[in-house]
Design an enzyme around this catalytic site. Structure first.
Site, PDB file in Angstrom:
ATOM      1  N   LYS A 128     -21.854  16.969   8.308  1.00 45.20           N
ATOM      2  CA  LYS A 128     -20.726  17.253   9.240  1.00 45.20           C
ATOM      3  C   LYS A 128     -20.479  16.132  10.140  1.00 45.20           C
ATOM      4  CE  LYS A 128     -17.908  20.013  11.454  1.00 45.20           C
ATOM      5  NZ  LYS A 128     -16.692  20.335  10.617  1.00 45.20           N
ATOM      6  N   SER A 130       0.869  -1.268  -0.027  1.00 44.30           N
ATOM      7  CA  SER A 130       0.000   0.010   0.073  1.00 44.30           C
ATOM      8  C   SER A 130       0.625   1.348   0.021  1.00 44.30           C
ATOM      9  CB  SER A 130      -0.965   0.178   1.224  1.00 44.30           C
ATOM     10  OG  SER A 130      -2.118   0.891   0.953  1.00 44.30           O
TER      11      SER A 130
END
Length: 370
Positions: free
Chosen positions: A216, A161
């Site tokens: 949010k 990765s």
């Protein structure tokens, strides 16, 4: 006038009379001086050992301080050669976060300043980490390569990765026979504790500003995300994935050999269960690979160890008698004594603080075995 008769002299004392035998002389016995006792000799020896040890420690401190460069790095001499032909080794062996990027930046700045460094070997033993930090190190390695230095990667136990992202720009990549690499993908994880909160009779009260009502608290651990939130996160992950793939394509160039693959998976449950065929492009599918397969895909160039990597770096740079130095961040004397790691050892150090950082929502290029 009365006259005073002259005083008569004082008669001497009468001789002392002794009765019985005459007194014998008194003899005082003074013991001969002795050397220190056995216990004393032990303490004396300990004192000398402490004295000699303090001298040795001071010499060690002077040598250690002499090894530290001005920019906070210390170096270990691996191979003696010409000082105008230096191969610099640096190890990335932790989860890649802001601290790892900052430490690598010190090495990067040192390489920029030292024109005697002609080639660089990056030892990578990391499962990846944060997207931003991995991209930052990748950019610095690309800059080193663009400066004309040859760059070779030496992969350790795992270089997956983000660990592969920072490896991609290298001129050549070496992997050890059991290295795990690949995992070219992006992931976002956050724990969900809404069920647990319900069981214990607690609830998290969340207040959001009017204009941010919809987004949010996206990926809050205290609620299950809505479908539109899932789609938004997937869009972001796909964008980062595209960037990651381009980094690999640019770094490996014609060496990269992508191929089409497919596999079957079951979706749904019960009577609604069905089998679908998933088509994908390797190695951009998040899969991990061992070196033999990684070489077929063009992710690595050769199978070998660290000495093979720095020997090849010297050849690529055209060096005939290089000095090889392993640069490490300055941990401080007590940190070195406490860790006690042997030179050249590789360790994936994931501290509780690092794990805690990854509990908050963030995008990761990190290989895990969840």
């Amino acid at each position: 006038m009365t006259s005073i008769p002259p005083s008569s002299p004082t008669p001497p004392p009468a001789p002392q009379q002794f009765y019985g035998s005459a007194p014998q002389p008194v003899y005082v016995s003074v013991p001969a001086a002795k050397g220190p006792s056995f216990i004393g000799r032990i303490f004396h020896g300990i004192g000398w050992l402490i004295f000699i040890g303090s001298i040795v420690m001071n010499v060690y401190l002077l040598v250690a301080l002499a090894a530290f460069s001005a920019d906070g790095l210390n170096s270990e001499l691996i191979q003696t050669g010409r000082e105008d032909q230096i191969i610099a080794i640096y190890t990335v062996d932790t989860v890649i976060d802001g601290e790892a990027a900052n430490k690598f930046s010190e090495f990067y700045q040192h390489v920029k300043k030292d024109q005697n460094i002609r080639a660089v070997v990056i030892r990578v033993d990391s499962p990846g980490g944060g997207v931003s930090s991995s991209e930052e190190i990748h950019h610095m390695i690309q800059q080193i390569k663009d400066s004309g230095r040859k760059v070779v990667i030496s992969m350790g136990g795992v270089a997956a990765s983000g660990g592969y992202m920072i490896s991609a720009p290298a001129d050549e990549i070496y992997a050890e026979p059991s290295t795990i690499t690949g995992s070219i993908g992006v992931i976002a994880q956050v724990p969900n504790v809404s069920g647990t909160m319900e069981k214990i009779g607690m609830d998290m009260m969340t207040f959001k500003s009017t204009h941010a009502q919809g987004w949010k608290d996206m990926l809050s651990p205290f609620k299950v995300p809505d479908e539109y939130e899932r789609l938004r996160i997937t869009e972001i992950l796909d964008t980062i994935q595209t960037s990651f793939e381009q980094i690999v394509r640019d770094g490996r160039g014609d060496k990269l050999k992508p191929r089409q693959e497919s596999y079957d998976k079951t979706v749904g449950a019960g009577q609604d269960a069905r089998t679908v065929t998933v088509k994908e492009t390797a190695p951009f599918n998040g899969k991990i690979y061992l070196p033999d397969e990684a070489m077929k895909l063009g992710l690595i160039d050769k199978i070998g160890f660290l000495p093979d990597a720095y020997e090849q770096a010297g050849k690529l740079a055209g060096l005939n008698n290089p000095t090889v130095r392993h640069y490490k961040p300055h941990e401080g004397l007590f940190g070195q004594l406490l860790t006690g790691q042997a030179a050249g050892s590789v360790n994936i150090n994931i501290s509780p603080e690092t794990i805690d950082k990854f509990q908050s929502p963030r995008m990761l290029v990190l290989w895990t075995m969840d």
